[in-house]
Scaffold this motif. Structure first.
Motif, PDB file in Angstrom:
ATOM      1  N   VAL A  40      53.634  56.600  19.572  1.00 19.25           N
ATOM      2  CA  VAL A  40      52.746  56.444  20.774  1.00 19.25           C
ATOM      3  C   VAL A  40      52.173  57.355  21.131  1.00 19.25           C
ATOM      4  CG1 VAL A  40      53.870  54.333  20.841  1.00 19.25           C
ATOM      5  CG2 VAL A  40      54.165  55.897  22.536  1.00 19.25           C
ATOM      6  N   SER A  41      53.018  58.741  20.894  1.00 18.02           N
ATOM      7  CA  SER A  41      51.659  59.855  21.681  1.00 18.02           C
ATOM      8  C   SER A  41      51.289  60.301  20.629  1.00 18.02           C
ATOM      9  CB  SER A  41      52.756  60.873  21.961  1.00 18.02           C
ATOM     10  OG  SER A  41      53.645  61.887  20.859  1.00 18.02           O
ATOM     11  N   LYS A  42      51.053  59.863  18.907  1.00 24.67           N
ATOM     12  CA  LYS A  42      50.364  60.459  17.890  1.00 24.67           C
ATOM     13  C   LYS A  42      48.662  60.141  18.532  1.00 24.67           C
ATOM     14  CE  LYS A  42      53.992  60.204  14.491  1.00 24.67           C
ATOM     15  NZ  LYS A  42      54.055  59.218  13.141  1.00 24.67           N
ATOM     16  N   PRO A  43      48.015  61.394  18.155  1.00 20.68           N
ATOM     17  CA  PRO A  43      46.514  60.700  18.734  1.00 20.68           C
ATOM     18  C   PRO A  43      46.178  59.160  18.375  1.00 20.68           C
ATOM     19  CG  PRO A  43      46.557  62.792  17.672  1.00 20.68           C
ATOM     20  CD  PRO A  43      47.873  62.377  18.161  1.00 20.68           C
ATOM     21  N   SER A  44      46.181  59.254  17.034  1.00 23.30           N
ATOM     22  CA  SER A  44      45.137  58.125  16.548  1.00 23.30           C
ATOM     23  C   SER A  44      46.384  56.536  15.972  1.00 23.30           C
ATOM     24  CB  SER A  44      45.920  58.221  14.594  1.00 23.30           C
ATOM     25  OG  SER A  44      47.411  58.322  14.255  1.00 23.30           O
ATOM     26  N   VAL A  45      47.321  56.795  17.358  1.00 23.71           N
ATOM     27  CA  VAL A  45      48.234  55.277  18.222  1.00 23.71           C
ATOM     28  C   VAL A  45      47.736  55.123  19.399  1.00 23.71           C
ATOM     29  CG1 VAL A  45      50.611  54.734  18.675  1.00 23.71           C
ATOM     30  CG2 VAL A  45      50.388  55.874  16.509  1.00 23.71           C
ATOM     31  N   LYS A  46      47.611  56.190  20.036  1.00 24.43           N
ATOM     32  CA  LYS A  46      46.517  56.639  21.058  1.00 24.43           C
ATOM     33  C   LYS A  46      45.506  55.310  21.012  1.00 24.43           C
ATOM     34  CE  LYS A  46      48.870  60.068  23.989  1.00 24.43           C
ATOM     35  NZ  LYS A  46      48.860  61.564  24.260  1.00 24.43           N
ATOM     36  N   ARG A  48      44.069  53.512  19.174  1.00 24.17           N
ATOM     37  CA  ARG A  48      44.143  52.040  18.535  1.00 24.17           C
ATOM     38  C   ARG A  48      44.612  51.674  19.592  1.00 24.17           C
ATOM     39  NH1 ARG A  48      41.860  47.744  16.604  1.00 24.17           N
ATOM     40  NH2 ARG A  48      43.503  46.622  15.605  1.00 24.17           N
ATOM     41  N   LEU A  49      45.958  52.224  20.426  1.00 17.39           N
ATOM     42  CA  LEU A  49      46.363  51.249  21.405  1.00 17.39           C
ATOM     43  C   LEU A  49      45.136  50.755  22.524  1.00 17.39           C
ATOM     44  CD1 LEU A  49      50.221  52.773  21.877  1.00 17.39           C
ATOM     45  CD2 LEU A  49      49.066  50.192  21.162  1.00 17.39           C
ATOM     46  N   ARG A  50      44.093  51.595  22.817  1.00 18.83           N
ATOM     47  CA  ARG A  50      43.104  51.674  23.337  1.00 18.83           C
ATOM     48  C   ARG A  50      42.648  50.644  22.995  1.00 18.83           C
ATOM     49  NH1 ARG A  50      43.784  57.464  23.998  1.00 18.83           N
ATOM     50  NH2 ARG A  50      42.250  57.988  22.492  1.00 18.83           N
ATOM     51  N   GLU A  51      41.687  50.438  22.176  1.00 20.78           N
ATOM     52  CA  GLU A  51      41.436  49.212  21.104  1.00 20.78           C
ATOM     53  C   GLU A  51      41.904  48.323  21.537  1.00 20.78           C
ATOM     54  OE1 GLU A  51      40.063  52.680  17.405  1.00 20.78           O
ATOM     55  OE2 GLU A  51      40.962  50.400  17.106  1.00 20.78           O
TER      56      GLU A  51
END
Length: 73
Positions: A40-46, A48-51
């Motif tokens: 969850v610390s990966k920028p792409s995952v962060k 997507r979680l915000r989206e």
């Protein structure tokens, strides 16, 4: 293997089996937590979680959300 880890394993070997199992479960949970933190610390995952969070908030504001939970009700 680090020296402190080696010492911990040696100390664990002297405990009763049920206590060894309890501590082993705790260690495995910690490792799993570290793995999730790395994911969850990966920028792409962060991003997507915000989206997804924004989508859920928009659904709530639009009245498209009802109380209930995850089970079929």
């Amino acid at each position: 293997m680090t020296s402190p880890l080696q010492q911990a394993i040696e100390a664990l070997q002297n405990l009763p089996q049920n206590e060894q199992n309890i501590i082993a479960e705790r260690i495995l949970e910690e490792i799993e937590e570290l793995e999730w933190d790395a994911i969850v610390s990966k920028p792409s995952v962060k991003k997507r979680l915000r989206e997804l969070s924004q989508e859920a908030h928009n659904d709530y504001l639009a009245g498209n959300v009802r109380n209930g939970g995850f089970g079929k009700e």
